[in-house]
Design an enzyme around this catalytic site. Sequence first.
Site, mmCIF file in Angstrom:
data_model
loop_
_atom_site.group_PDB
_atom_site.id
_atom_site.type_symbol
_atom_site.label_atom_id
_atom_site.label_comp_id
_atom_site.label_asym_id
_atom_site.label_seq_id
_atom_site.Cartn_x
_atom_site.Cartn_y
_atom_site.Cartn_z
ATOM 1 N N GLU A 26 0.825 -1.070 0.141
ATOM 2 C CA GLU A 26 0.059 0.001 -0.175
ATOM 3 C C GLU A 26 0.801 1.221 0.094
ATOM 4 O O GLU A 26 0.399 2.123 -0.685
ATOM 5 C CB GLU A 26 -0.864 0.024 1.217
ATOM 6 C CG GLU A 26 -1.937 -1.002 1.092
ATOM 7 C CD GLU A 26 -2.893 -0.976 2.501
ATOM 8 O OE1 GLU A 26 -4.041 -0.458 2.148
ATOM 9 O OE2 GLU A 26 -2.385 -1.339 3.453
ATOM 10 N N TYR A 58 -12.866 27.532 -0.465
ATOM 11 C CA TYR A 58 -12.946 25.881 -0.675
ATOM 12 C C TYR A 58 -11.884 25.444 -1.678
ATOM 13 O O TYR A 58 -11.380 24.369 -1.498
ATOM 14 C CB TYR A 58 -14.306 25.346 -0.779
ATOM 15 C CG TYR A 58 -15.179 26.167 -1.711
ATOM 16 C CD1 TYR A 58 -15.109 25.582 -2.989
ATOM 17 C CD2 TYR A 58 -16.113 26.865 -1.150
ATOM 18 C CE1 TYR A 58 -16.048 26.120 -3.800
ATOM 19 C CE2 TYR A 58 -17.162 27.395 -2.260
ATOM 20 C CZ TYR A 58 -16.664 26.885 -3.567
ATOM 21 O OH TYR A 58 -17.666 27.745 -4.409
ATOM 22 N N GLU A 78 -7.391 6.667 10.370
ATOM 23 C CA GLU A 78 -7.517 7.507 11.551
ATOM 24 C C GLU A 78 -6.536 8.774 11.572
ATOM 25 O O GLU A 78 -6.757 9.827 11.957
ATOM 26 C CB GLU A 78 -7.733 6.600 13.118
ATOM 27 C CG GLU A 78 -8.726 5.627 13.006
ATOM 28 C CD GLU A 78 -8.786 4.176 12.343
ATOM 29 O OE1 GLU A 78 -9.422 3.427 12.579
ATOM 30 O OE2 GLU A 78 -7.593 3.993 11.590
ATOM 31 N N LYS A 103 -11.761 4.680 1.852
ATOM 32 C CA LYS A 103 -10.654 3.968 1.198
ATOM 33 C C LYS A 103 -11.314 2.920 0.355
ATOM 34 O O LYS A 103 -11.443 1.860 0.955
ATOM 35 C CB LYS A 103 -9.774 3.580 2.262
ATOM 36 C CG LYS A 103 -8.573 2.879 1.813
ATOM 37 C CD LYS A 103 -7.510 2.366 3.077
ATOM 38 C CE LYS A 103 -6.223 1.579 2.613
ATOM 39 N NZ LYS A 103 -5.477 1.157 3.883
#
Length: 128
Positions: A26, A58, A78, A103
């Site tokens: 990953e 933004y 997290e 994800k």
Amino acid sequence: MSSRRVDELAVLGVECWGHHGVFDFEKREGQTFVVDLVLGLDTRPAAASDDLHHTVDYGSLVTSVQAAVEKDPVDLIETLAQRIASVCLLDARVEWARVTVHKPDAPIDATFADVALTITREREVPRD
């Protein structure tokens, strides 16, 4: 979150490429992460002035969030979500930020639609 009602600005589906995850492949190969942002802020000053300087830009925020996802790999979403929330709270007008990190290509040996984590972080109130 604050008991006072504030407005909500949402930017949804921000696609980013990152190298986060607990597995070596990953970090090496990377994958798509999708970020949803909801910010609590008072938009009345911007509405009254019709001036971008009185609200959160933004476009600039999205650029900063993408940079936060693309830098320094971490193991957990997290940790990544906390990093993104911290970026959102850099603007003093933002009272709280709700961040969802998706994800969709997580390495799970099953058919699934998405893996997502949502966190909400408030601006720290300075202690006297």
